[in-house]
Design a protein around this motif. Structure first.
Motif, PDB file in Angstrom:
ATOM      1  N   LYS A   9       0.851  -1.210   0.000  1.00 11.09           N
ATOM      2  CA  LYS A   9       0.000   0.000   0.000  1.00 11.09           C
ATOM      3  C   LYS A   9       0.871   1.238   0.000  1.00 11.09           C
ATOM      4  CE  LYS A   9      -4.498  -1.187   1.569  1.00 11.09           C
ATOM      5  NZ  LYS A   9      -4.376  -2.633   1.803  1.00 11.09           N
ATOM      6  N   GLY A  10       0.655   2.101  -0.973  1.00  8.59           N
ATOM      7  CA  GLY A  10       1.391   3.363  -1.032  1.00  8.59           C
ATOM      8  C   GLY A  10       2.898   3.179  -1.096  1.00  8.59           C
ATOM      9  N   LEU A  11       3.325   2.084  -1.749  1.00  9.01           N
ATOM     10  CA  LEU A  11       4.754   1.742  -1.736  1.00  9.01           C
ATOM     11  C   LEU A  11       5.591   2.722  -2.561  1.00  9.01           C
ATOM     12  CD1 LEU A  11       6.073  -0.757  -0.354  1.00  9.01           C
ATOM     13  CD2 LEU A  11       6.405  -1.658  -2.656  1.00  9.01           C
ATOM     14  N   GLY A  12       6.686   3.158  -1.988  1.00  9.18           N
ATOM     15  CA  GLY A  12       7.601   4.044  -2.698  1.00  9.18           C
ATOM     16  C   GLY A  12       9.038   3.664  -2.418  1.00  9.18           C
ATOM     17  N   VAL A  13       9.880   3.760  -3.442  1.00 13.75           N
ATOM     18  CA  VAL A  13      11.322   3.552  -3.245  1.00 13.75           C
ATOM     19  C   VAL A  13      12.039   4.723  -3.911  1.00 13.75           C
ATOM     20  CG1 VAL A  13      13.324   2.056  -3.598  1.00 13.75           C
ATOM     21  CG2 VAL A  13      11.044   1.032  -3.335  1.00 13.75           C
ATOM     22  N   ARG A  14      12.845   5.421  -3.123  1.00 15.61           N
ATOM     23  CA  ARG A  14      13.570   6.581  -3.629  1.00 15.61           C
ATOM     24  C   ARG A  14      15.062   6.313  -3.561  1.00 15.61           C
ATOM     25  NH1 ARG A  14      13.377  10.729  -0.002  1.00 15.61           N
ATOM     26  NH2 ARG A  14      11.414   9.905   0.606  1.00 15.61           N
ATOM     27  N   PHE A  15      15.783   6.677  -4.602  1.00 10.33           N
ATOM     28  CA  PHE A  15      17.248   6.649  -4.575  1.00 10.33           C
ATOM     29  C   PHE A  15      17.693   8.104  -4.599  1.00 10.33           C
ATOM     30  CE2 PHE A  15      16.189   2.714  -7.041  1.00 10.33           C
ATOM     31  CZ  PHE A  15      16.640   1.791  -6.104  1.00 10.33           C
ATOM     32  N   GLY A  16      18.097   8.647  -3.474  1.00  9.31           N
ATOM     33  CA  GLY A  16      18.434  10.071  -3.412  1.00  9.31           C
ATOM     34  C   GLY A  16      17.196  10.875  -3.773  1.00  9.31           C
ATOM     35  N   PHE A  18      15.749  10.624  -6.686  1.00  8.53           N
ATOM     36  CA  PHE A  18      15.030   9.942  -7.777  1.00  8.53           C
ATOM     37  C   PHE A  18      14.017   8.936  -7.223  1.00  8.53           C
ATOM     38  CE2 PHE A  18      14.747   6.366 -10.832  1.00  8.53           C
ATOM     39  CZ  PHE A  18      14.118   7.053 -11.856  1.00  8.53           C
ATOM     40  N   GLN A  19      12.755   9.132  -7.608  1.00  8.45           N
ATOM     41  CA  GLN A  19      11.683   8.250  -7.116  1.00  8.45           C
ATOM     42  C   GLN A  19      11.509   7.101  -8.122  1.00  8.45           C
ATOM     43  OE1 GLN A  19       9.917   9.417  -4.197  1.00  8.45           O
ATOM     44  NE2 GLN A  19       9.006   7.385  -4.062  1.00  8.45           N
ATOM     45  N   ALA A  20      12.049   5.903  -7.790  1.00 12.63           N
ATOM     46  CA  ALA A  20      12.011   4.779  -8.738  1.00 12.63           C
ATOM     47  C   ALA A  20      10.655   4.076  -8.728  1.00 12.63           C
ATOM     48  CB  ALA A  20      13.118   3.787  -8.410  1.00 12.63           C
ATOM     49  N   VAL A  21      10.009   4.030  -7.549  1.00  9.90           N
ATOM     50  CA  VAL A  21       8.655   3.462  -7.436  1.00  9.90           C
ATOM     51  C   VAL A  21       7.833   4.460  -6.630  1.00  9.90           C
ATOM     52  CG1 VAL A  21       7.263   1.595  -6.433  1.00  9.90           C
ATOM     53  CG2 VAL A  21       9.424   1.049  -7.563  1.00  9.90           C
ATOM     54  N   SER A  22       6.607   4.762  -7.123  1.00 11.74           N
ATOM     55  CA  SER A  22       5.797   5.811  -6.482  1.00 11.74           C
ATOM     56  C   SER A  22       4.407   5.309  -6.134  1.00 11.74           C
ATOM     57  CB  SER A  22       5.604   6.998  -7.424  1.00 11.74           C
ATOM     58  OG  SER A  22       6.824   7.519  -7.839  1.00 11.74           O
ATOM     59  N   ASP A  23       4.045   5.471  -4.880  1.00  9.73           N
ATOM     60  CA  ASP A  23       2.659   5.319  -4.426  1.00  9.73           C
ATOM     61  C   ASP A  23       1.948   4.104  -5.054  1.00  9.73           C
ATOM     62  OD1 ASP A  23       0.504   6.049  -2.931  1.00  9.73           O
ATOM     63  OD2 ASP A  23      -0.350   7.367  -4.464  1.00  9.73           O
ATOM     64  N   LEU A  24       2.580   2.954  -4.908  1.00  7.79           N
ATOM     65  CA  LEU A  24       2.085   1.766  -5.592  1.00  7.79           C
ATOM     66  C   LEU A  24       1.236   0.884  -4.674  1.00  7.79           C
ATOM     67  CD1 LEU A  24       2.970   0.433  -8.494  1.00  7.79           C
ATOM     68  CD2 LEU A  24       3.757  -1.333  -6.957  1.00  7.79           C
ATOM     69  N   ASP A  25       0.034   0.576  -5.127  1.00  8.75           N
ATOM     70  CA  ASP A  25      -0.808  -0.394  -4.426  1.00  8.75           C
ATOM     71  C   ASP A  25      -0.805  -1.684  -5.239  1.00  8.75           C
ATOM     72  OD1 ASP A  25      -1.471   1.524  -2.584  1.00  8.75           O
ATOM     73  OD2 ASP A  25      -3.408   2.006  -3.501  1.00  8.75           O
ATOM     74  N   LEU A  26      -0.611  -2.803  -4.539  1.00  8.23           N
ATOM     75  CA  LEU A  26      -0.544  -4.085  -5.236  1.00  8.23           C
ATOM     76  C   LEU A  26      -1.179  -5.145  -4.349  1.00  8.23           C
ATOM     77  CD1 LEU A  26       0.875  -5.236  -7.840  1.00  8.23           C
ATOM     78  CD2 LEU A  26       2.749  -5.906  -6.344  1.00  8.23           C
ATOM     79  N   SER A  27      -1.866  -6.080  -4.992  1.00  7.54           N
ATOM     80  CA  SER A  27      -2.527  -7.123  -4.245  1.00  7.54           C
ATOM     81  C   SER A  27      -2.315  -8.443  -4.985  1.00  7.54           C
ATOM     82  CB  SER A  27      -4.014  -6.735  -4.226  1.00  7.54           C
ATOM     83  OG  SER A  27      -4.701  -7.482  -3.349  1.00  7.54           O
ATOM     84  N   ILE A  28      -1.650  -9.386  -4.322  1.00 10.76           N
ATOM     85  CA  ILE A  28      -1.333 -10.665  -4.980  1.00 10.76           C
ATOM     86  C   ILE A  28      -2.230 -11.742  -4.377  1.00 10.76           C
ATOM     87  CG2 ILE A  28       0.486 -12.356  -5.487  1.00 10.76           C
ATOM     88  CD1 ILE A  28       1.249  -9.624  -6.589  1.00 10.76           C
ATOM     89  N   ASP A  29      -3.056 -12.357  -5.216  1.00 13.34           N
ATOM     90  CA  ASP A  29      -3.995 -13.374  -4.729  1.00 13.34           C
ATOM     91  C   ASP A  29      -3.325 -14.730  -4.537  1.00 13.34           C
ATOM     92  OD1 ASP A  29      -6.111 -11.585  -4.756  1.00 13.34           O
ATOM     93  OD2 ASP A  29      -6.523 -11.971  -6.878  1.00 13.34           O
ATOM     94  N   HIS A  30      -3.822 -15.486  -3.551  1.00 14.24           N
ATOM     95  CA  HIS A  30      -3.355 -16.859  -3.305  1.00 14.24           C
ATOM     96  C   HIS A  30      -3.438 -17.687  -4.581  1.00 14.24           C
ATOM     97  CE1 HIS A  30      -3.142 -17.314   1.121  1.00 14.24           C
ATOM     98  NE2 HIS A  30      -3.942 -16.266   1.125  1.00 14.24           N
ATOM     99  N   PRO A  56      14.659  -2.019   1.401  1.00 14.68           N
ATOM    100  CA  PRO A  56      13.477  -1.559   2.126  1.00 14.68           C
ATOM    101  C   PRO A  56      12.832  -0.366   1.412  1.00 14.68           C
ATOM    102  CG  PRO A  56      15.458  -1.371   3.497  1.00 14.68           C
ATOM    103  CD  PRO A  56      15.904  -1.843   2.149  1.00 14.68           C
ATOM    104  N   PRO A  57      11.502  -0.320   1.380  1.00 14.50           N
ATOM    105  CA  PRO A  57      10.854   0.825   0.742  1.00 14.50           C
ATOM    106  C   PRO A  57      11.077   2.092   1.562  1.00 14.50           C
ATOM    107  CG  PRO A  57       9.224  -0.569   1.811  1.00 14.50           C
ATOM    108  CD  PRO A  57      10.542  -1.275   1.939  1.00 14.50           C
ATOM    109  N   THR A  58      11.003   3.228   0.893  1.00 15.05           N
ATOM    110  CA  THR A  58      11.124   4.486   1.628  1.00 15.05           C
ATOM    111  C   THR A  58       9.747   5.003   2.046  1.00 15.05           C
ATOM    112  OG1 THR A  58      11.467   5.423  -0.582  1.00 15.05           O
ATOM    113  CG2 THR A  58      13.377   5.326   0.838  1.00 15.05           C
ATOM    114  N   GLN A  59       8.685   4.480   1.408  1.00 14.93           N
ATOM    115  CA  GLN A  59       7.324   4.802   1.835  1.00 14.93           C
ATOM    116  C   GLN A  59       6.462   3.547   1.719  1.00 14.93           C
ATOM    117  OE1 GLN A  59       7.787   7.114  -1.277  1.00 14.93           O
ATOM    118  NE2 GLN A  59       8.829   8.644  -0.024  1.00 14.93           N
ATOM    119  N   GLY A  60       5.372   3.533   2.474  1.00 13.07           N
ATOM    120  CA  GLY A  60       4.348   2.524   2.296  1.00 13.07           C
ATOM    121  C   GLY A  60       4.515   1.297   3.180  1.00 13.07           C
ATOM    122  N   GLU A  61       3.593   0.374   2.984  1.00 13.56           N
ATOM    123  CA  GLU A  61       3.552  -0.816   3.833  1.00 13.56           C
ATOM    124  C   GLU A  61       3.354  -2.066   2.999  1.00 13.56           C
ATOM    125  OE1 GLU A  61       0.349  -0.098   6.499  1.00 13.56           O
ATOM    126  OE2 GLU A  61       1.413   1.629   7.372  1.00 13.56           O
TER     127      GLU A  61
END
Ligand SMILES: Nc1ncnc2c1ncn2[C@@H]1O[C@H](COP(=O)(O)OP(=O)(O)OP(=O)(O)O)[C@@H](O)[C@H]1O
Length: 250
Positions: A9-16, A18-30, A56-61
C-alpha cells in the motif's frame, strides 16, 4: 473472497532525489500467477527488491498473510514463505546439479532442520528431496551433471529448483526467460505455469507473449507508477499500455 496473500500500500522507493517506485498499491492473490511488466527502467526490479526484502521501501507498507513485513529482512521473509529465484551467480558451476540443490536446502534449513535430518540419515533424506526438486524442473536425469555444463535454460531451471528448496508459498521470478533460446523458453514457460496454483508466483518478464499466455493477472508499471492492471485480455487491449511501450520504443 479470501484475503490476498501479499499486499503493498502506497509503496515508494527513492534513490536520493530519484523516485524509482511511487505510491504503488498491489494485491497478490493466493495461488495466482501475477506478472509485473513495463518498459525498461519502469521500476520492476526495484519493486521486487522491496517486496522480497533486499531493498526496504522508503514509503508505504507491505503485508504477507495479513502480517506487516515492511521492515522484515529478506532472510526472515524466506522463513515466512517468500522466496526469490537465485540469480545465476548463485550457482556453483563446478558442482553437480544435486549438490547445488543440497546447498540451497542447507541454506534454508538452518540448524534446527539439520538436527532433525541428522536423526534420520541426513544425506539420504536431503538427497531424496534434492532429486525431487530436480525432477520438478525437468533435471531428473542431470543430477550428477556439472552445473556449468548445463544449457542456459537448464541453469535457469536449476535456479528455480534452488528457490523451491525453501518450499515457498510465494515465489518471485525475475526475468527467468532472459537470454533463452526458443526451446528453453517453451520448457521454462510450462515449468512456471505448473508452479501455480499450488504456489503463488510473481513474475517479472519481458517476453510479452509468454506473459500474456500464462498470467492470471498483470500489473503494468511505467516510470515507477502503476498504469494498468487486469487480465491478459484487458492488458492486451489497454491504450495506456500500448502508448507506454510505444513511447519507450520511440
Ligand atoms: N541502486 C540504484 N540507485 C539509483 N538508481 C537506481 C538504482 N536501482 C535502480 N535505479 C533506477 O531506478 C529506475 C528503475 O530501475 P529498475 O531496475 O527497477 O527498472 P526495471 O523496470 O526493472 O528495468 P529493466 O526492465 O530494464 O530491468 C531506473 O531508472 C534505474 O536507473
Amino acid at each position: 473472497m479470501a484475503d490476498p496473500l501479499l499486499t503493498a500500500k502506497g509503496l515508494g522507493v527513492r534513490f536520493g532525489s530519484f523516485q524509482a517506485v511511487s505510491d504503488l498499491d498491489l494485491s497478490i492473490d493466493h495461488g495466482s500467477l501475477h506478472s509485473v511488466i513495463g518498459p525498461n527502467g519502469a521500476g520492476k526490479t526495484t519493486l521486487f527488491n522491496a517486496l522480497s526484502g533486499t531493498r526496504p521501501p522508503t514509503q508505504g507498507e507491505i503485508t504477507f498473510r495479513n502480517r506487516p513485513i515492511t521492515n522484515v529482512p529478506a532472510h526472515r521473509r524466506v522463513h515466512l514463505g517468500l522466496s526469490r529465484s537465485f540469480q545465476l551467480t548463485n550457482i556453483f558451476r563446478d558442482l553437480p546439479v544435486v549438490e547445488n540443490i543440497l546447498l540451497a536446502l542447507q541454506a534454508v534449513a538452518g540448524r534446527e532442520a539439520w538436527t532433525f535430518w541428522r536423526s534420520r540419515d541426513p544425506s539420504k533424506v536431503s538427497r531424496q528431496r534434492a532429486a525431487e526438486l530436480a525432477g520438478q524442473v525437468g533435471l531428473a536425469t542431470r543430477l550428477e551433471a556439472r552445473a556449468g555444463d548445463l544449457s542456459h535454460g537448464a541453469q535457469r531451471a536449476l535456479e528455480i529448483a534452488m528457490a523451491l528448496a525453501a518450499d515457498p508459498m510465494l515465489l518471485f521470478l525475475d526475468e527467468p526467460l532472459a537470454g533463452m533460446g526458443l526451446d528453453d523458453v517453451h520448457r521454462t514457460k510450462l515449468l512456471i505455469k505448473s508452479l501455480a496454483p499450488q504456489r503463488t508466483v510473481v513474475l517479472i518478464e519481458h517476453n510479452m507473449s509468454v506473459v500474456l499466455d500464462i498470467s492470471d493477472k498483470i500489473t503494468v508499471l511505467a516510470q515507477g507508477r502503476k498504469i494498468a492492471e487486469g487480465s491478459p485480455q484487458q492488458i492486451r487491449t489497454n491504450a495506456d499500455v500500448k502508448s507506454a511501450y510505444l513511447g519507450s520504443a520511440a
